[in-house]
Design a protein around this motif. Structure first.
Motif, short mmCIF file in Angstrom:
data_model
loop_
_atom_site.label_atom_id
_atom_site.label_comp_id
_atom_site.label_asym_id
_atom_site.label_seq_id
_atom_site.Cartn_x
_atom_site.Cartn_y
_atom_site.Cartn_z
N GLU B 85 -27.10 46.46 -100.80
CA GLU B 85 -27.25 46.62 -102.26
C GLU B 85 -26.02 46.26 -103.09
OE1 GLU B 85 -30.15 49.09 -104.43
OE2 GLU B 85 -28.51 50.53 -104.43
N SER B 86 -25.77 44.97 -103.19
CA SER B 86 -24.60 44.54 -103.97
C SER B 86 -24.95 43.57 -105.08
CB SER B 86 -23.59 43.86 -103.04
OG SER B 86 -23.26 44.70 -101.97
N GLU B 87 -26.23 43.34 -105.29
CA GLU B 87 -26.66 42.43 -106.36
C GLU B 87 -26.42 43.12 -107.70
OE1 GLU B 87 -28.05 39.37 -106.25
OE2 GLU B 87 -28.65 39.26 -108.34
N GLY B 166 -20.56 48.53 -94.39
CA GLY B 166 -19.92 47.26 -94.71
C GLY B 166 -18.55 47.53 -95.31
N GLY B 168 -17.43 45.79 -98.62
CA GLY B 168 -17.20 45.25 -99.95
C GLY B 168 -17.51 43.78 -100.17
N ALA B 169 -18.23 43.14 -99.24
CA ALA B 169 -18.54 41.72 -99.43
C ALA B 169 -20.03 41.55 -99.74
CB ALA B 169 -18.17 40.91 -98.19
N ILE B 171 -21.87 38.98 -99.76
CA ILE B 171 -22.58 38.07 -98.88
C ILE B 171 -23.17 38.78 -97.66
CG2 ILE B 171 -20.56 37.31 -97.54
CD1 ILE B 171 -23.56 35.18 -98.78
N CYS B 172 -22.67 39.96 -97.34
CA CYS B 172 -23.22 40.71 -96.21
C CYS B 172 -24.59 41.30 -96.52
CB CYS B 172 -22.25 41.80 -95.78
SG CYS B 172 -20.73 41.10 -95.14
N SER B 181 -21.93 40.48 -89.78
CA SER B 181 -21.05 41.59 -90.12
C SER B 181 -21.30 42.78 -89.20
CB SER B 181 -21.27 41.99 -91.58
OG SER B 181 -20.44 43.06 -91.93
N LYS B 186 -16.72 38.27 -89.62
CA LYS B 186 -16.81 37.91 -91.03
C LYS B 186 -18.29 37.74 -91.38
CE LYS B 186 -14.33 34.19 -90.39
NZ LYS B 186 -13.67 32.89 -90.63
N GLY B 187 -18.67 38.10 -92.62
CA GLY B 187 -20.09 38.04 -92.97
C GLY B 187 -20.54 36.66 -93.40
N GLN B 188 -20.29 35.65 -92.60
CA GLN B 188 -20.71 34.31 -93.00
C GLN B 188 -22.12 34.01 -92.49
OE1 GLN B 188 -17.28 31.93 -91.73
NE2 GLN B 188 -16.72 31.76 -93.89
N HIS B 340 -16.19 34.70 -106.69
CA HIS B 340 -15.50 35.68 -105.85
C HIS B 340 -16.24 35.89 -104.53
CE1 HIS B 340 -14.17 39.84 -104.78
NE2 HIS B 340 -13.01 39.37 -105.19
N CYS B 343 -18.87 32.63 -99.66
CA CYS B 343 -18.13 32.79 -98.39
C CYS B 343 -17.39 31.53 -98.01
CB CYS B 343 -19.07 33.24 -97.28
SG CYS B 343 -19.92 31.87 -96.45
#
Ligand SMILES: Cc1cc2nc3c(=O)[nH]c(=O)nc-3n(C[C@H](O)[C@H](O)[C@H](O)COP(=O)(O)O)c2cc1C
Ligand code: SF4
Ligand code: FES
Lengths: 159, 427
Positions: B85-87, B166, B168-169, B171-172, B181, B186-188, B340, B343
């Motif tokens: 939930e970072s949207e 997580g 703080g990214a 993209i995860c 992740s 890395k959450g790529q 920001h 990735c």
């Protein structure tokens, strides 16, 4: 500070965490959270010890520490004040909140006060948009509905 | 429209407590599914309900589950539950995690039976400290009660739920970024195919579902697919949690049927625009989704209606802006976010998100030119449908969406050499 060691209790917490996953490496993010909660950041020396505990190379720890915004390789303030500046918080005055904290502490985002007590960080949406402006100190529960005109109270509760 | 909420507890009720949750029939649906229903029957029921994922893409949940291999294969299967939930504009899953964690756990137990999973890992964004601890405590209660573990509900197929954090990214939250992740990397995001149903967590078959989606599953099994279909719209069924933020009197999370009009959500539930000002713009489903203008406020909040209106439902996170808000500035703040969070794996995304931010910042401060507007459109064209994941598309939709919907305001910035809205919020 070079002789920092992962404490026995954190080692134990990491060992417990490893049990949840088919591969120990999956415990890495949690391990870094445990360490940071105890010493405030994750220096390179500690990263090596984590790598050893999880059976991976130090660079594999370092690339994770540097990829994720929540981890700090270098010391931040004992209270690292993280202000959301994304859209809902911006609409509610996040810029004024950041500036108010800057003025009171005499530092800018990314800096630390001389006594090591505080640092400021601008962060992206914290998932608390309905209670903007949202501020998080370290990894503590959120401080919500922060108003630029009530910052003295805020700093008092943190201090 | 009459509707009784089912995702969040009414005021005064504390469903974090297992006993309280059981008193309203909690875990009975999971028990019944595990004992009385074949896995295919569960999948059928979820398909029948019309449930579509609540994480942003709106894919049919039952169909997604049917991509999973039959149990008994060479590798274990897993559920990766998305609580990242970072949207920006989205703050609904947190409500479930903090106030109704057992509904999520029950949904996971049901899903685990349906796809024959060995375990579910709930990936919670690192900042959600309270949510993480609340869910962890609820998991322990469910284990102690015998609903999870070696013999859940007394059957001989182990299933457990684990919470992880997580750091703080954004993209995860992308499904394969989350898987990377969760493996401690890395959450790529990964290239697809192979899709997670074939090669997910630790190379094993994995289904990725959002926190709210899983909470919906528990509700559907409790009350039936036919009940669920009576709520909402024909192809956007059920309730959802709409988060409303920005310039409204009562921001918050509102549980309402899909298809509720934006007008009703803003004016009846969220108390209208603050201080009686005029409505100007609405982001309907998290900042990745193209912005709407005030004239579109009668649109229904469901997948089809929003598509017709030129945008998407996304996460249902509604950001409201009043007449004082500068649209160039809103676009700038959002572009800063995508820059920001890219990735960096794909050139179009890494460079494009940087370009957007640079151009928009220039326009916002009155230094932009008409050519910059054309450049934004052109860069957007390069960024869509070209990359490993959809962050690039989202960044393009957001930037070009603002420009398309509010072009005269962008042009005014160029002509006047400054922002024409002195009372706007600051970036
Ligand atoms: C950049 C990006 C970020 C995403 N963030 C989230 C997120 O935070 N939570 C989430 O559930 N889905 C997120 N998604 C969508 C997931 O990739 C995936 O579609 C979803 O978790 C599937 O669950 P559902 O079918 O239940 O909706 C994101 C997608 C992209 C491209
Ligand atoms: S589109 Fe952007 S965020 Fe997604 S994988 Fe490529 S560079 Fe990374
Ligand atoms: S925009 Fe600040 S919490 Fe979401």
């Amino acid at each position: 500070m070079s002789a920092l060691e992962i404490s026995p209790s954190v080692r134990e917490a990491i060992a417990e965490e490893v049990k949840k996953y088919p591969e120990p490496r999956s415990a890495l993010l949690m391990a870094l959270h445990f360490i940071q909660a105890e010493i405030g950041h994750v220096p390179v020396g500690i990263q090596r010890q984590v790598a050893e505990l999880l059976g991976i190379r130090p660079i594999e720890v370092r690339e994770v520490v540097t990829f994720y915004p929540m981890y700090h390789e270098h010391p931040v303030g004992r209270a690292n004040i993280r202000v959301c500046v994304n859209i809902a918080c911006a609409l509610a005055g996040a810029r004024e909140v950041v500036e108010g904290i800057e003025a009171r502490l005499g530092i800018r985002p990314g800096e630390r006060t001389a006594d090591g007590a505080y640092s400021i960080e601008e962060v992206q949406c914290l998932g608390s948009c309905g209670t903007a402006v949202c501020v998080q100190v370290n990894n503590d529960p959120y401080i919500e509905n922060v108003r630029p005109e009530r910052l003295d109270d805020l700093l008092q509760t943190i201090g | 429209m009459a509707h009784e909420p089912y995702l969040l507890p009414p005021p005064g009720a504390d469903w974090r407590n297992l006993e309280a949750y059981r008193q309203i029939g909690g875990y009975e649906a999971a028990r019944r599914a595990v004992h009385e229903m074949a896995p295919e029957q569960v999948i059928e029921e979820v398909k029948e309900s019309g449930l579509r994922g609540r994480g942003g893409a709106g894919f049919s949940t039952g169909q997604k589950w049917s991509f999973m291999p039959k149990p008994g294969g060479p590798k274990p299967s897993y559920i990766a539950c998305n609580g990242d939930e970072s949207e920006p504009g989205t703050f609904k899953d947190r409500q479930i995690l903090e106030r109704n964690p057992h509904l999520l756990i029950e949904g996971l137990a049901i899903a685990g039976h349906a796809i024959g999973a060995r375990a579910a890992y709930v990936y919670i964004r690192g900042e959600y400290t309270t949510a993480f601890h609340t869910l962890s405590a609820a998991i322990q209660q469910a284990r102690d009660a015998g609903f999870l573990g070696e013999r859940p509900f007394g059957i001989e197929r182990p299933f457990d739920v684990y919470a992880m954090r997580g750091a703080g990214a954004y993209i995860c939250g992308e499904e394969t970024g989350m898987i990377e992740s969760a493996e401690g990397k890395k959450g790529q995001p990964r290239k697809r195919p192979p899709f997670p149903a074939v090669y997910g967590l630790w190379g094993c078959p994995t289904t990725v579902n959002n926190v709210e989606t899983m909470a919906q599953v528990a509700s559907i099994l409790r009350r039936g697919a036919s009940w669920f279909k009576t709520l909402g719209m024909p192809t956007s069924t059920g309730h959802t949690l709409f988060g409303v933020s920005g310039h409204v009197e009562r921001p918050g999370v509102y549980e309402l049927p899909l298809g509720t009009t934006l007008r009703e959500i803003i004016y009846e539930h969220a108390g209208g625009v603050r201080d009686g000002r005029a409505l100007k713009a609405i982001i309907p489903g998290g900042v990745s989704m193209p912005v709407l203008s005030a004239e579109q406020v009668d649109v229904r909040m469901d997948h089809e209606s929003l598509k017709q209106a030129g945008t998407l439902l996304g996460t249902g996170g509604i950001v409201v802006m009043d007449e004082t808000a500068c649209m160039v500035r809103a676009a700038t703040v959002i572009a800063r976010f995508f820059r920001h969070e890219s990735c960096g794996q794909c050139t179009q995304c890494r460079e494009g998100t940087g370009w957007f931010h640079k151009l928009l910042k220039r326009l916002d401060t009155g230094q932009g030119t008409m050519d910059d507007l054309a450049t934004i459109d052109r860069v957007g064209g390069y960024m869509e449908g070209q990359t490993i994941c959809a962050l690039s598309d989202a960044a393009a939709w957001a930037a070009t969406g603002f420009l398309r919907r509010f072009r005269p305001e962008f042009e005014a910035h160029v002509r006047e050499g400054r922002c024409p809205l002195p009372e706007s919020f600051r970036p």
